[in-house]
Design a protein around this motif. Structure first.
Motif, PDB file in Angstrom:
ATOM      1  N   ARG A  82     125.641  76.090  26.827  1.00 28.29           N
ATOM      2  CA  ARG A  82     124.741  74.701  27.028  1.00 28.29           C
ATOM      3  C   ARG A  82     124.170  74.589  25.718  1.00 28.29           C
ATOM      4  O   ARG A  82     123.763  73.453  25.200  1.00 28.29           O
ATOM      5  CB  ARG A  82     123.612  75.020  28.221  1.00 28.29           C
ATOM      6  CG  ARG A  82     123.169  73.327  28.544  1.00 28.29           C
ATOM      7  CD  ARG A  82     121.880  73.859  29.511  1.00 28.29           C
ATOM      8  NE  ARG A  82     120.821  74.737  29.101  1.00 28.29           N
ATOM      9  CZ  ARG A  82     119.961  74.973  29.989  1.00 28.29           C
ATOM     10  NH1 ARG A  82     119.839  74.490  31.045  1.00 28.29           N
ATOM     11  NH2 ARG A  82     119.030  75.841  29.499  1.00 28.29           N
ATOM     12  N   GLU A  83     123.394  75.485  24.949  1.00 31.53           N
ATOM     13  CA  GLU A  83     122.754  75.422  23.958  1.00 31.53           C
ATOM     14  C   GLU A  83     123.668  74.956  22.882  1.00 31.53           C
ATOM     15  O   GLU A  83     123.344  74.245  21.909  1.00 31.53           O
ATOM     16  CB  GLU A  83     121.997  76.750  23.334  1.00 31.53           C
ATOM     17  CG  GLU A  83     121.182  76.495  22.181  1.00 31.53           C
ATOM     18  CD  GLU A  83     119.864  75.567  22.382  1.00 31.53           C
ATOM     19  OE1 GLU A  83     119.489  75.216  21.325  1.00 31.53           O
ATOM     20  OE2 GLU A  83     119.618  75.404  23.516  1.00 31.53           O
ATOM     21  N   SER A  84     124.895  75.449  22.773  1.00 32.70           N
ATOM     22  CA  SER A  84     125.877  75.040  21.755  1.00 32.70           C
ATOM     23  C   SER A  84     126.314  73.479  21.993  1.00 32.70           C
ATOM     24  O   SER A  84     127.102  73.035  20.889  1.00 32.70           O
ATOM     25  CB  SER A  84     127.133  75.864  21.804  1.00 32.70           C
ATOM     26  OG  SER A  84     127.947  75.587  23.073  1.00 32.70           O
TER      27      SER A  84
ATOM     28  N   CYS B 293     124.720  79.610  18.572  1.00 30.67           N
ATOM     29  CA  CYS B 293     125.180  79.621  19.856  1.00 30.67           C
ATOM     30  C   CYS B 293     126.695  79.137  19.589  1.00 30.67           C
ATOM     31  O   CYS B 293     127.727  79.428  20.165  1.00 30.67           O
ATOM     32  CB  CYS B 293     124.630  78.513  20.912  1.00 30.67           C
ATOM     33  SG  CYS B 293     123.061  79.293  21.586  1.00 30.67           S
TER      34      CYS B 293
ATOM     35  N   TYR C  20     119.277  77.792  16.425  1.00 31.57           N
ATOM     36  CA  TYR C  20     119.837  78.517  17.549  1.00 31.57           C
ATOM     37  C   TYR C  20     121.381  77.582  17.790  1.00 31.57           C
ATOM     38  O   TYR C  20     121.954  78.226  18.591  1.00 31.57           O
ATOM     39  CB  TYR C  20     118.953  78.427  18.705  1.00 31.57           C
ATOM     40  CG  TYR C  20     117.720  79.187  18.365  1.00 31.57           C
ATOM     41  CD1 TYR C  20     117.939  80.771  18.254  1.00 31.57           C
ATOM     42  CD2 TYR C  20     116.502  78.701  17.945  1.00 31.57           C
ATOM     43  CE1 TYR C  20     117.012  81.556  17.984  1.00 31.57           C
ATOM     44  CE2 TYR C  20     115.356  79.457  17.882  1.00 31.57           C
ATOM     45  CZ  TYR C  20     115.427  80.993  17.751  1.00 31.57           C
ATOM     46  OH  TYR C  20     114.518  81.650  17.303  1.00 31.57           O
ATOM     47  N   ALA C  21     121.262  76.336  17.760  1.00 33.05           N
ATOM     48  CA  ALA C  21     122.491  75.482  18.190  1.00 33.05           C
ATOM     49  C   ALA C  21     123.420  75.821  17.478  1.00 33.05           C
ATOM     50  O   ALA C  21     124.582  76.213  17.944  1.00 33.05           O
ATOM     51  CB  ALA C  21     122.172  73.909  18.133  1.00 33.05           C
TER      52      ALA C  21
ATOM     53  N   ALA D 125     124.635  71.028  21.971  1.00 32.76           N
ATOM     54  CA  ALA D 125     123.737  70.075  21.331  1.00 32.76           C
ATOM     55  C   ALA D 125     124.414  68.978  20.711  1.00 32.76           C
ATOM     56  O   ALA D 125     125.478  69.380  20.026  1.00 32.76           O
ATOM     57  CB  ALA D 125     122.650  70.725  20.393  1.00 32.76           C
TER      58      ALA D 125
ATOM     59  N   LEU E 100     124.007  79.746  29.199  1.00 34.89           N
ATOM     60  CA  LEU E 100     122.872  79.257  28.408  1.00 34.89           C
ATOM     61  C   LEU E 100     123.407  79.135  27.017  1.00 34.89           C
ATOM     62  O   LEU E 100     123.092  78.061  26.509  1.00 34.89           O
ATOM     63  CB  LEU E 100     121.512  80.005  28.458  1.00 34.89           C
ATOM     64  CG  LEU E 100     120.856  80.143  29.881  1.00 34.89           C
ATOM     65  CD1 LEU E 100     119.762  81.177  29.740  1.00 34.89           C
ATOM     66  CD2 LEU E 100     120.378  78.966  30.121  1.00 34.89           C
TER      67      LEU E 100
END
Length: 288
Positions: free
Chosen positions: A51-53, A262, A258-259, A55, A48
């Protein structure tokens, strides 16, 4: 005799089991539970984060920021300096504990095992009580000199973080060294001493070569732990000291980005895994 033979012949024959071994469970079945737990607890959250990183533009934005570059440099130099300090101090203390007879040596060795269970913020809090702005050292100074404040103000600087990390992580070097020294033949030390070798030469030529694998193991562990240390930097309140874990905290909690958090976390994990892989390769070549 005839009747006995008749009865024996009349009994049903037991089913043939020759050639059949006990049923065994395939190895992959036993591997399923730990793999499932590992995937749920570690791999899934890590996926997760990755995946968020991913972006759009997240990596380019973070890598272009001066805050990230400063945090990366600060993290690396603090980790390297702390590891070097732990190796030097840990080796010296381990030699004294293992080879210099003094009252309470076994108690000190046992205390090191207990020390390993302490949380890092507890050591930092203890240093704050001693060297903090309102700590014992500054209080004693003001009582003696009458000054309004004491001179000890280094805990909220990078040097305070360095001192706290060396204080906390040195036992992680001492423990494997004591285990290695317990396997060292004392006859080697006695022979070297009988041949006129001085203590420093014995340490350099006899003890140090035997300690190198333990130093490599303890040093690599300390290096990885320093790269990921968060509590010490947070509790010292060092101004201008931002490491990668602190940057993750700031981006995620304070800025809700959050991106970016991460991305920094992925870089931190990659750095730690890369250093661990390097250590394993070096230790394998050295035969450690």
């Amino acid at each position: 005799m005839a009747s006995a033979a008749t009865v024996t012949a009349a009994e049903p024959a037991a089913p043939a089991t020759r050639g059949r071994g006990p049923r065994t469970v395939p190895a992959w079945v036993w591997a399923l539970p730990p793999v499932a737990v590992l995937g749920l607890v570690f791999l899934y959250p890590l996926a997760l984060v990755v995946r968020e990183s991913l972006a759009p533009g997240a990596y380019a934005e973070v890598f272009a920021s001066e805050a990230f570059r400063d945090a990366l440099v600060t993290t690396v130099w603090l980790a390297v300096a702390s590891t070097a300090g732990c190796l030097l101090l840990g080796f010296a203390l381990a030699v004294v504990i293992a080879f210099v007879p003094f009252p309470g040596a076994k108690a000190v060795s046992k205390f090191i095992d207990v020390f390993l269970s302490f949380p890092s913020f507890l050591i930092t809090l203890a240093l704050l009580f001693v060297y903090g702005t309102a700590g014992m050292a500054n209080g004693l100074w003001t009582d003696v000199t009458g000054d309004a404040s004491g001179p000890f103000r280094f805990l909220n600087t990078p040097w305070g973080v360095l001192l706290a990390e060396i204080t906390y992580f040195t036992p992680f070097v001492i423990r494997p060294l004591l285990a290695a020294f317990s396997q060292l033949e004392t006859a080697q030390l006695e022979v070297a001493s009988s041949l006129g070798a001085r203590p420093l030469r014995i340490v350099r030529q006899v003890i140090l070569p035997e300690a190198l694998p333990a130093l490599a193991a303890g040093g690599s562990l300390v290096l990885v732990m320093c790269l990921n240390e968060f509590g010490i930097v947070l509790f010292t309140g060092a101004k201008g000291v931002t490491t990668l874990p602190m940057l993750v905290y700031g981006k995620a909690i304070l800025e809700s980005d959050y991106a970016a958090a991460c991305v920094v976390a992925v870089v931190n994990v990659a750095l730690s895994v890369g250093l661990y892989a390097l250590y394993r390769g070096v230790s394998r070549r050295a035969g450690a």
